[in-house]
Design a protein around this motif. Structure first.
Motif, PDB file in Angstrom:
ATOM      1  N   LYS A  23      96.541  54.720  87.655  1.00 18.22           N
ATOM      2  CA  LYS A  23      96.793  56.133  87.977  1.00 18.22           C
ATOM      3  C   LYS A  23      98.250  56.467  87.696  1.00 18.22           C
ATOM      4  O   LYS A  23      99.099  55.579  87.661  1.00 18.22           O
ATOM      5  N   ILE A  24      98.535  57.758  87.542  1.00 19.53           N
ATOM      6  CA  ILE A  24      99.921  58.206  87.402  1.00 19.53           C
ATOM      7  C   ILE A  24     100.604  58.025  88.753  1.00 19.53           C
ATOM      8  O   ILE A  24     100.126  58.557  89.761  1.00 19.53           O
ATOM      9  N   ALA A  25     101.701  57.275  88.779  1.00 17.24           N
ATOM     10  CA  ALA A  25     102.402  57.022  90.043  1.00 17.24           C
ATOM     11  C   ALA A  25     103.108  58.286  90.523  1.00 17.24           C
ATOM     12  O   ALA A  25     103.728  58.997  89.732  1.00 17.24           O
ATOM     13  N   GLU A  26     102.972  58.561  91.825  1.00 20.35           N
ATOM     14  CA  GLU A  26     103.588  59.770  92.390  1.00 20.35           C
ATOM     15  C   GLU A  26     104.748  59.458  93.318  1.00 20.35           C
ATOM     16  O   GLU A  26     105.394  60.374  93.828  1.00 20.35           O
ATOM     17  N   THR A 217      85.340  63.401  82.251  1.00 20.90           N
ATOM     18  CA  THR A 217      85.908  62.379  83.126  1.00 20.90           C
ATOM     19  C   THR A 217      86.867  61.478  82.356  1.00 20.90           C
ATOM     20  O   THR A 217      86.714  61.291  81.143  1.00 20.90           O
ATOM     21  N   ARG A 218      87.840  60.939  83.068  1.00 22.72           N
ATOM     22  CA  ARG A 218      88.847  60.095  82.420  1.00 22.72           C
ATOM     23  C   ARG A 218      88.329  58.668  82.279  1.00 22.72           C
ATOM     24  O   ARG A 218      87.795  58.095  83.226  1.00 22.72           O
ATOM     25  N   LEU A 219      88.498  58.107  81.082  1.00 21.57           N
ATOM     26  CA  LEU A 219      88.101  56.719  80.847  1.00 21.57           C
ATOM     27  C   LEU A 219      89.293  55.778  81.020  1.00 21.57           C
ATOM     28  O   LEU A 219      89.157  54.690  81.553  1.00 21.57           O
ATOM     29  N   SER A 220      90.443  56.201  80.536  1.00 26.16           N
ATOM     30  CA  SER A 220      91.627  55.345  80.650  1.00 26.16           C
ATOM     31  C   SER A 220      92.893  56.161  80.488  1.00 26.16           C
ATOM     32  O   SER A 220      92.852  57.315  80.067  1.00 26.16           O
ATOM     33  N   LEU A 221      93.990  55.494  80.818  1.00 26.03           N
ATOM     34  CA  LEU A 221      95.294  56.142  80.857  1.00 26.03           C
ATOM     35  C   LEU A 221      96.282  55.189  80.199  1.00 26.03           C
ATOM     36  O   LEU A 221      96.187  53.977  80.395  1.00 26.03           O
ATOM     37  N   SER A 222      97.214  55.715  79.420  1.00 20.86           N
ATOM     38  CA  SER A 222      98.197  54.808  78.809  1.00 20.86           C
ATOM     39  C   SER A 222      99.522  55.517  78.611  1.00 20.86           C
ATOM     40  O   SER A 222      99.600  56.743  78.659  1.00 20.86           O
ATOM     41  N   LEU A 223     100.551  54.730  78.378  1.00 18.77           N
ATOM     42  CA  LEU A 223     101.864  55.283  78.064  1.00 18.77           C
ATOM     43  C   LEU A 223     102.095  55.116  76.563  1.00 18.77           C
ATOM     44  O   LEU A 223     101.583  54.168  75.967  1.00 18.77           O
TER      45      LEU A 223
ATOM     46  N   THR B 126      81.938  54.751  70.132  1.00 17.59           N
ATOM     47  CA  THR B 126      81.443  53.393  70.315  1.00 17.59           C
ATOM     48  C   THR B 126      80.070  53.479  70.955  1.00 17.59           C
ATOM     49  O   THR B 126      79.893  54.194  71.937  1.00 17.59           O
ATOM     50  N   ASP B 127      79.114  52.742  70.441  1.00 22.10           N
ATOM     51  CA  ASP B 127      77.747  52.739  70.975  1.00 22.10           C
ATOM     52  C   ASP B 127      77.305  54.148  71.333  1.00 22.10           C
ATOM     53  O   ASP B 127      77.061  54.955  70.468  1.00 22.10           O
ATOM     54  N   ASP B 128      77.268  54.445  72.645  1.00 14.02           N
ATOM     55  CA  ASP B 128      76.772  55.773  72.998  1.00 14.02           C
ATOM     56  C   ASP B 128      77.857  56.648  73.622  1.00 14.02           C
ATOM     57  O   ASP B 128      77.574  57.654  74.241  1.00 14.02           O
ATOM     58  N   THR B 129      79.127  56.245  73.480  1.00 13.12           N
ATOM     59  CA  THR B 129      80.202  57.048  74.065  1.00 13.12           C
ATOM     60  C   THR B 129      81.160  57.547  72.984  1.00 13.12           C
ATOM     61  O   THR B 129      81.573  56.780  72.115  1.00 13.12           O
ATOM     62  N   VAL B 130      81.500  58.829  73.078  1.00 13.00           N
ATOM     63  CA  VAL B 130      82.564  59.361  72.232  1.00 13.00           C
ATOM     64  C   VAL B 130      83.754  59.598  73.149  1.00 13.00           C
ATOM     65  O   VAL B 130      83.627  60.293  74.165  1.00 13.00           O
ATOM     66  N   SER B 131      84.890  58.996  72.832  1.00 14.05           N
ATOM     67  CA  SER B 131      86.050  59.212  73.689  1.00 14.05           C
ATOM     68  C   SER B 131      87.124  59.986  72.939  1.00 14.05           C
ATOM     69  O   SER B 131      87.317  59.816  71.735  1.00 14.05           O
ATOM     70  N   TYR B 132      87.766  60.851  73.688  1.00 13.75           N
ATOM     71  CA  TYR B 132      88.751  61.774  73.126  1.00 13.75           C
ATOM     72  C   TYR B 132      90.109  61.470  73.733  1.00 13.75           C
ATOM     73  O   TYR B 132      90.247  61.440  74.955  1.00 13.75           O
ATOM     74  N   THR B 133      91.110  61.243  72.876  1.00  9.88           N
ATOM     75  CA  THR B 133      92.463  60.974  73.352  1.00  9.88           C
ATOM     76  C   THR B 133      93.260  62.272  73.357  1.00  9.88           C
ATOM     77  O   THR B 133      93.180  63.052  72.408  1.00  9.88           O
ATOM     78  N   ARG B 134      93.974  62.478  74.450  1.00 13.32           N
ATOM     79  CA  ARG B 134      94.796  63.690  74.559  1.00 13.32           C
ATOM     80  C   ARG B 134      96.054  63.372  75.350  1.00 13.32           C
ATOM     81  O   ARG B 134      96.072  62.446  76.162  1.00 13.32           O
ATOM     82  N   PRO B 135      97.128  64.148  75.113  1.00 10.55           N
ATOM     83  CA  PRO B 135      98.367  63.900  75.844  1.00 10.55           C
ATOM     84  C   PRO B 135      98.328  64.460  77.263  1.00 10.55           C
ATOM     85  O   PRO B 135      97.620  65.428  77.541  1.00 10.55           O
ATOM     86  N   PHE B 137     101.378  65.508  80.288  1.00  8.49           N
ATOM     87  CA  PHE B 137     102.821  65.746  80.376  1.00  8.49           C
ATOM     88  C   PHE B 137     103.411  65.851  78.962  1.00  8.49           C
ATOM     89  O   PHE B 137     104.452  65.269  78.671  1.00  8.49           O
ATOM     90  N   ALA B 138     102.719  66.556  78.092  1.00 12.81           N
ATOM     91  CA  ALA B 138     103.172  66.828  76.722  1.00 12.81           C
ATOM     92  C   ALA B 138     103.416  65.562  75.905  1.00 12.81           C
ATOM     93  O   ALA B 138     104.094  65.617  74.892  1.00 12.81           O
ATOM     94  N   GLY B 139     102.855  64.423  76.329  1.00 16.99           N
ATOM     95  CA  GLY B 139     103.013  63.217  75.525  1.00 16.99           C
ATOM     96  C   GLY B 139     103.794  62.114  76.225  1.00 16.99           C
ATOM     97  O   GLY B 139     104.056  61.073  75.642  1.00 16.99           O
ATOM     98  N   LYS B 140     104.159  62.340  77.496  1.00 16.10           N
ATOM     99  CA  LYS B 140     104.780  61.258  78.264  1.00 16.10           C
ATOM    100  C   LYS B 140     103.725  60.212  78.629  1.00 16.10           C
ATOM    101  O   LYS B 140     104.040  59.088  78.992  1.00 16.10           O
ATOM    102  N   ALA B 141     102.452  60.619  78.605  1.00 21.93           N
ATOM    103  CA  ALA B 141     101.333  59.697  78.835  1.00 21.93           C
ATOM    104  C   ALA B 141     100.141  60.199  78.023  1.00 21.93           C
ATOM    105  O   ALA B 141     100.162  61.332  77.523  1.00 21.93           O
ATOM    106  N   PHE B 142      99.132  59.352  77.879  1.00 23.37           N
ATOM    107  CA  PHE B 142      97.922  59.741  77.160  1.00 23.37           C
ATOM    108  C   PHE B 142      96.706  59.345  77.969  1.00 23.37           C
ATOM    109  O   PHE B 142      96.740  58.368  78.712  1.00 23.37           O
ATOM    110  N   GLU B 143      95.634  60.120  77.841  1.00 18.77           N
ATOM    111  CA  GLU B 143      94.392  59.736  78.502  1.00 18.77           C
ATOM    112  C   GLU B 143      93.254  59.776  77.500  1.00 18.77           C
ATOM    113  O   GLU B 143      93.285  60.534  76.530  1.00 18.77           O
ATOM    114  N   ASN B 144      92.252  58.930  77.752  1.00 17.99           N
ATOM    115  CA  ASN B 144      90.987  59.023  77.033  1.00 17.99           C
ATOM    116  C   ASN B 144      89.993  59.665  77.972  1.00 17.99           C
ATOM    117  O   ASN B 144      89.870  59.253  79.124  1.00 17.99           O
ATOM    118  N   ARG B 145      89.281  60.668  77.472  1.00 20.26           N
ATOM    119  CA  ARG B 145      88.279  61.341  78.295  1.00 20.26           C
ATOM    120  C   ARG B 145      86.952  61.346  77.577  1.00 20.26           C
ATOM    121  O   ARG B 145      86.877  61.232  76.352  1.00 20.26           O
TER     122      ARG B 145
END
Lengths: 255, 327
Positions: A23-26, A217-223, B126-135, B137-145
């Motif tokens: 998670k994003i640390a707060e 829903t969120r699958l993962s988080l990265s920097l 992948t298999d039966d999931t499509v995952s979307y990467t997006r920024p 905090f404008a790119g300070k972090a990224f998430e897959n949804r």
């Protein structure tokens, strides 16, 4: 005029981001009113000063979001409403459904919000709300004037300035340049403590969990990968620029 | 039987935007062979753009051409788009994350009661999931949804997904009708176009950006010359905008725009965290600053310590020399 502002509490834009337990640390983070929403609050206060009426600020969020609403009250808003939700998985579908349920029995002339939030940055919630309430909207406005039952706004569309006329009630989202938000004054902060502050939950909005279940829903988080430290060019300005163009051409193949 | 994937394409100055071809590719990446890909093009005088678009789309291009759609207007565009979506019953709809897409996509999402993932920069299946990467905090972090239901709405950030390749045979082009409703509550009164002939900041391959070091409105002149030579766009830091040197529409950062060009040239920008968030995903970053300690040098691939008013014109000359040999 009945003016409502929807706002979100966000991380300060100078905060660095770290991830803890997925998670994003707060911890220790400074929270602010989302900068774009702050323009919306300021604009609402200016309209109230000009035309009279009340300004109500509304937020969906965890308990800590109350502080952002108190800031808006200290700036001069009259009432605050916190739709309490510490559900971290709510997406823009969920939030806009919650807000629409709140607004359904309200009489309003104007709803203002920010163009987007500087954290998740989806830019969906306000526009979705306008649709759900079936009122017209204009996003990214840099000027707003009200006369009788009409608003005249300037919209920033990738640098072009569009002037639009919209009948009220309507929703607008604030772009940078709309105004210069005021700072809360000390008397403002004192007064804010006595202003009406309403906290609502799902049941009070007659909504069930299923009705606001997120659609994404969120699958993962990265920097982001840290950029490798670069190279400072040496020599005279002439030599440096010549070398740079050479590098861009022959090594980077960028031109 | 497959699902229907819809791309809502757009034009700028009469020409199809590159981000629309990136959105076509996004649909290719998210779909399967048996799915249907249909592009919708809204606007006026779209023949050329529709023909161009048809070269890249597998199944069909549908055009909604009407004088009232010549300019984007939120209510009118939704009124034109909604019946088409109701008819097509799409599984997923793709937009560019542009001034139009950012406004139209959430409207479509609310209309379809759909989830939306905004500002997508990468798609993986992948298999039966499509995952979307997006920024975040404008790119300070990224998430897959991913989506938990359909219909699904996506907006694509310009310059991140490779544009679609032409298909073996052009798609069939058909027309949909649009009858303007008399009950529209919005009227366009005037448009002051500051961007004619200019590429949008978020789509530019080269961005030349100025900070407080530019010192004045006139100080942007050498940056504009360099940007023009490289067919790029001019941007600015918050400091330069707050100081009144330029319009807020040029601001790059966590407040403002996020850009990901091939080459980003930061002139007189110190590199506040909120600015870095808006540009650090650029491919090559060049920093020009008097102060060797400026944080911008920590993210720059190439740094020149010096006075931008001396360095930028020299740089323009060097580029001019090289480009004149090539062309």
């Amino acid at each position: 005029m009945n003016i409502f502002v929807i706002l979100k509490q966000t991380f300060d834009t100078e905060e660095k981001i770290s991830i803890q337990d997925g998670k994003i640390a707060e911890d220790g983070v400074k929270f602010i009113v989302n900068p774009y929403d702050e323009y919306a609050v300021e604009e609402a206060l200016r309209l109230k000063e000009q035309h009279g009426g009340t300004v109500t600020v509304v937020s969906v969020g965890p308990e800590r979001a109350a502080e952002a609403l108190r800031t808006a009250l200290a700036m001069g808003a009259d009432e605050a409403v916190l739709i309490a939700s510490d559900h971290p998985d709510y997406d823009e579908f969920s939030i806009s459904t919650l807000l629409a349920a709140y607004f359904r029995d309200k009489a309003f002339d104007l709803i203002l919000g920010g163009y987007f939030s500087v954290d998740s940055g989806g830019g969906q919630t306000a526009i979705r709300l306008a649709r759900l309430l079936d009122i017209p909207h204009t996003s990214a406005i840099t000027e707003l004037q009200i006369s009788q039952n009409k608003a005249t706004v300037i919209r920033d569309a990738e640098g072009d300035a569009e002037t639009l006329e919209i009948s009220l009630p309507a929703l607008f989202t604030a772009q940078q340049g709309l105004n210069e938000p005021r700072y809360p004054s000390l008397p403002g902060i004192m007064k804010a403590k006595k202003k009406p502050f309403l906290t609502l939950d799902l049941q009070q909005l007659h909504l069930t969990d299923a009705e606001i279940a997120p659609r994404t829903t969120r699958l993962s988080l990265s920097l982001p990968a840290a950029r490798k430290s670069g190279r400072i060019l040496q020599g005279t300005a002439q030599e440096q620029t010549s070398e740079l163009v050479n590098l861009l051409r022959n090594e980077e193949k960028a031109i | 039987m497959g699902n229907t994937y819809v791309i809502v394409a757009e034009t700028r100055g009469g020409r199809l935007r590159q981000v629309s071809l990136e959105a076509v590719q996004a649909a290719v990446l998210a779909s399967r062979d048996e799915d249907k890909l249909i592009a919708l093009l809204l606007g006026h005088q779209l023949q050329e753009a529709a023909t161009e678009l048809a070269r890249y789309v597998k199944d069909q291009v549908m055009v909604i051409d009407h004088p009232d759609l010549a300019m984007y207007q939120a209510e009118a565009y939704l009124a034109a788009l909604a019946p088409a979506l109701d008819q097509l019953q799409p599984h997923t709809v793709f937009f560019g994350h542009t001034a139009i897409g950012r406004d139209l996509a959430p409207q479509a999402a609310a209309h379809l009661n759909a989830g939306q993932i905004s500002d997508v920069i990468a798609i993986a299946q992948t298999d039966d999931t499509v995952s979307y990467t997006r920024p975040l905090f404008a790119g300070k972090a990224f998430e897959n949804r991913k989506f938990t239901a359909s219909p699904q709405i996506i907006t694509i950030r310009p310059n991140n997904i490779t544009p679609a390749q032409p298909t073996p045979a052009p798609a069939e082009i058909s027309e949909l009708t649009y009858s303007p409703s008399p009950s529209l509550r919005t009227v366009i009164k005037e448009v002051v176009s500051k961007s004619i002939g200019r590429i949008d900041l978020t789509e530019a391959k080269v961005v030349v950006s100025g900070g407080r070091g530019v010192k004045s409105k006139a100080g942007f002149q050498p940056l504009e010359e360099l940007a023009e030579l490289l067919q790029g766009a001019v941007g600015a830091s918050r400091g330069a905008c707050d100081a009144g040197y330029c319009d807020y529409s040029l601001q790059i950062g966590q407040t403002g725009k996020v850009v990901t060009p091939e080459i980003y040239i930061a002139c007189g920008i110190s590199g506040a965290i909120q600015h870095l968030a808006g540009m650090s995903q650029s491919r090559i970053i060049i920093a020009i600053n008097k102060d060797p300690e400026a944080p911008i040098f920590k993210v720059a691939d190439y740094g020149i310590v010096g006075d931008l008013f001396e360095v930028v014109p020299l740089l323009t000359e060097e580029f001019r020399k090289v480009l004149s040999i090539t062309s």
